[in-house]
Design a protein around this motif. Structure first.
Motif, mmCIF file in Angstrom:
data_model
loop_
_atom_site.group_PDB
_atom_site.id
_atom_site.type_symbol
_atom_site.label_atom_id
_atom_site.label_comp_id
_atom_site.label_asym_id
_atom_site.label_seq_id
_atom_site.Cartn_x
_atom_site.Cartn_y
_atom_site.Cartn_z
ATOM 1 N N GLU A 47 0.910 -1.203 -0.140
ATOM 2 C CA GLU A 47 -0.085 -0.176 -0.202
ATOM 3 C C GLU A 47 0.957 1.312 -0.134
ATOM 4 N N MET A 48 0.412 2.286 -0.925
ATOM 5 C CA MET A 48 1.256 3.385 -0.703
ATOM 6 C C MET A 48 0.253 4.668 -1.314
ATOM 7 N N GLY A 49 0.746 5.775 -1.273
ATOM 8 C CA GLY A 49 0.077 6.963 -1.761
ATOM 9 C C GLY A 49 0.155 8.041 -0.684
ATOM 10 N N TYR A 50 0.308 9.235 -1.151
ATOM 11 C CA TYR A 50 0.735 10.317 -0.472
ATOM 12 C C TYR A 50 -0.138 10.569 1.079
ATOM 13 N N HIS A 51 -1.458 10.503 0.637
ATOM 14 C CA HIS A 51 -2.304 10.620 1.883
ATOM 15 C C HIS A 51 -2.313 9.271 2.792
ATOM 16 N N TYR A 52 -2.098 8.325 1.976
ATOM 17 C CA TYR A 52 -2.102 6.916 2.993
ATOM 18 C C TYR A 52 -1.098 6.909 3.723
ATOM 19 N N ASP A 53 0.292 7.365 3.105
ATOM 20 C CA ASP A 53 1.576 7.233 4.188
ATOM 21 C C ASP A 53 1.375 8.324 5.273
ATOM 22 N N MET A 54 0.603 9.284 5.177
ATOM 23 C CA MET A 54 0.448 10.394 6.145
ATOM 24 C C MET A 54 -0.290 9.791 7.212
ATOM 25 N N ILE A 55 -1.750 9.280 7.043
ATOM 26 C CA ILE A 55 -2.692 8.591 7.728
ATOM 27 C C ILE A 55 -2.142 7.304 8.444
ATOM 28 N N ARG A 56 -1.108 6.733 7.815
ATOM 29 C CA ARG A 56 -0.558 5.528 8.286
ATOM 30 C C ARG A 56 0.516 5.949 9.273
ATOM 31 N N GLU A 57 1.090 6.952 9.413
ATOM 32 C CA GLU A 57 2.083 7.731 10.350
ATOM 33 C C GLU A 57 1.246 8.014 11.642
ATOM 34 N N PHE A 58 0.119 8.581 11.352
ATOM 35 C CA PHE A 58 -0.773 9.086 12.569
ATOM 36 C C PHE A 58 -1.194 7.878 13.270
ATOM 37 N N SER A 59 -1.722 6.707 12.490
ATOM 38 C CA SER A 59 -2.150 5.536 13.118
ATOM 39 C C SER A 59 -1.250 4.857 14.064
ATOM 40 N N ASP A 60 0.159 4.679 13.440
ATOM 41 C CA ASP A 60 1.270 4.109 13.950
ATOM 42 C C ASP A 60 1.684 4.714 15.245
ATOM 43 N N GLU A 61 1.698 5.919 14.974
ATOM 44 C CA GLU A 61 2.083 6.905 16.229
ATOM 45 C C GLU A 61 1.001 6.500 17.521
ATOM 46 N N HIS A 62 -0.269 6.278 17.184
ATOM 47 C CA HIS A 62 -1.136 6.291 18.254
ATOM 48 C C HIS A 62 -1.609 4.644 18.388
ATOM 49 N N GLY A 63 -0.926 3.745 17.930
ATOM 50 C CA GLY A 63 -1.139 2.334 17.874
ATOM 51 C C GLY A 63 -2.654 1.679 17.437
ATOM 52 N N LEU A 64 -3.027 2.366 16.306
ATOM 53 C CA LEU A 64 -4.124 2.088 15.728
ATOM 54 C C LEU A 64 -4.042 1.176 14.599
ATOM 55 N N GLU A 65 -4.862 0.235 14.346
ATOM 56 C CA GLU A 65 -4.926 -0.553 13.297
ATOM 57 C C GLU A 65 -5.408 0.235 11.974
ATOM 58 N N LEU A 66 -5.006 0.386 10.824
ATOM 59 C CA LEU A 66 -5.600 1.117 9.876
ATOM 60 C C LEU A 66 -6.395 0.325 9.081
ATOM 61 N N GLN A 67 -7.633 0.756 8.549
ATOM 62 C CA GLN A 67 -8.649 0.238 7.712
ATOM 63 C C GLN A 67 -9.309 0.897 6.607
#
Length: 451
Positions: A47-67
């Motif tokens: 999975e890639m993408g400018y918006h995806y990579d940003m929200i992935r960082e936010f999710s990882d920082e908060h220990g969230l699984e990203l759907q």
């Protein structure tokens, strides 16, 4: 793990008190976005993408699984959010007064505009003012927002623009940008962010002339989730100047993509007769071990890195054989070992053999190789989709030229990547088509040079 692409048809039942604390308790953040070259896509099975990579960082920082929930089009984004089908929209939503009663704009914001795309090769005269468009042929997709803007601009200028229309059912704006790069048309209009990304593929275009008014855009959440909005705002205010965020912007909108190496004949001339690269001994050893023509391995390595063991692509593929870190890890190769020539070539040979064997039922060795190379470059998911489309529409799913390659290119169009037989979504297939052709052509040249 690749998040599942989801098209949700029913609203989730949530209590009226549902905000960021409840999201944290649930351990899952559900994001609505679009399958596009700038927001979210799958490339080389990752999975890639400018918006995806940003929200992935936010999710990882908060220990969230990203759907990830993929909307079919822009108009459905807000409807899906309001219907509780996701927690936020990670996409450039226009900031409009009419929507402020429904949404809280938050997180990354941008100023978008439409730009003129024009060829910028030596001898080309670049237009620097919209008034210079008078008397010029400007190609736009019929029924698009670009047609509307050019008609408005034509009225603003008092007439004189020569609008030319192309079919929006069979083309997307990136097709027109490619046509400008190839000299097939002189001018088109595109979204500024899309134009910037495409400039990393087509270095002979200019995208600097703005032809529309500015439109502020942002991510968005429901008005009922102000804590989530505040959390996204605080996070983005902290990271938007951080080195990793600047690298992310550079990755998508500045780094050259596709294959831009020197001509293969230049490299061949550098070596003694019978030699293809400085790493021939490894190509021969591991080609023999895994049953792959060593000259094919050399051709892949040339097109991935021009034999540079320290090379790294915009997507993160590293080393001679251009392996993605996750792929390398699945082969027992991680960390700095990815950049050790012998280990990298061994893993690349093993991976290519695995892909070739995946298509054993095809029967024809050359077709197996072509399908394997397409998977090596674009990912198994997209090749699987293209084969499913070929079978559905009466083409031969076991033949690359004119069959599977045709449908992998059609996966840039919404009606194809949203087809029920497709699982991997949007794909920019022209790079993969060129890759298969170029690797096979060089492989044949290598076989002529070294028997």
């Amino acid at each position: 793990m690749i998040a599942q692409l989801i098209l949700i048809t029913c609203a989730c039942s949530r209590s009226t008190m549902y905000d960021f604390p409840q999201i944290l308790e649930r351990d899952t953040l559900t994001v609505i976005t679009l399958n596009t070259s700038t927001s979210y896509f799958i490339y080389r099975d990752q999975e890639m993408g400018y918006h995806y990579d940003m929200i992935r960082e936010f999710s990882d920082e908060h220990g969230l699984e990203l759907q990830v929930v993929v909307a079919r089009n822009v108009s459905s984004l807000v409807d899906m959010l309001r219907s509780n089908r996701g927690d936020l929209i990670a996409y450039n939503v226009p900031v409009e007064s009419a929507l402020k009663e429904q949404l809280l704009y938050c997180g990354p914001s941008d100023v978008s505009h439409q730009v003129l795309v024009q060829r910028a090769e030596r001898g080309d005269t670049l237009l620097r003012d919209v008034t210079e468009l008078i008397g010029k042929d400007i190609y736009v997709l019929r029924g698009s927002k670009y047609e509307q803007r050019m008609n408005n601009l034509n009225r603003e200028l008092g007439g004189g623009l020569r609008l030319r229309y192309l079919d929006g059912d069979t083309l997307v704006e990136e097709d027109l940008i490619r046509m400008v790069s190839r000299g097939e048309i002189r001018y088109t209009v595109a979204n500024g962010q899309v134009a910037r990304l495409n400039h990393t593929y087509f270095r002979n275009i200019d995208v600097g002339l703005v032809v529309s008014f500015d439109q502020r855009t942002s991510w968005a959440v429901r008005r009922e989730t102000p804590v989530l909005a505040d959390s996204l705002n605080a996070w983005f205010a902290r990271v938007n100047r951080a080195p990793h965020y600047l690298r992310l912007t550079k990755r998508y909108f500045e780094e050259a993509k596709g294959f831009h190496a020197e001509n293969a004949s230049t490299f061949i001339a550098m070596f003694a007769p019978g030699q293809l690269s400085p790493w021939d001994s490894y190509f021969k050893e591991y080609g023999k071990q895994f049953g792959v023509d060593w000259r094919l391995l050399a051709s892949v390595a040339f097109h991935e890195s021009t034999f540079d063991p320290d090379g790294r692509s915009w997507a993160g593929a590293g080393g001679l054989m251009g392996l993605m870190p996750a792929t390398a890890a699945s082969l027992g190769l991680s960390g700095t070992d990815l950049f050790l020539p012998e280990k990298n070539i061994r893993a690349g040979a093993q991976y290519l053999k695995r892909l070739i064997d995946t298509f054993a039922s095809v029967g024809n060795e050359m077709e197996q190789v072509k399908l394997a190379l397409a998977s090596y470059n674009g990912g198994m998911g997209h090749v699987g989709d293209a084969r499913a489309l070929a079978e559905k529409y009466g083409a031969n799913k076991d033949v690359w030229d004119g069959n599977v390659e045709r449908f992998i290119q059609l996966k840039r169009l919404e009606q194809y990547y949203n087809d029920p037989v497709c699982k991997a979504g949007y794909f920019r297939g022209d790079e993969t088509v060129n890759y298969v052709h170029d690797v096979v052509t060089l492989w044949q040249a290598y076989r002529e040079r070294v028997k």
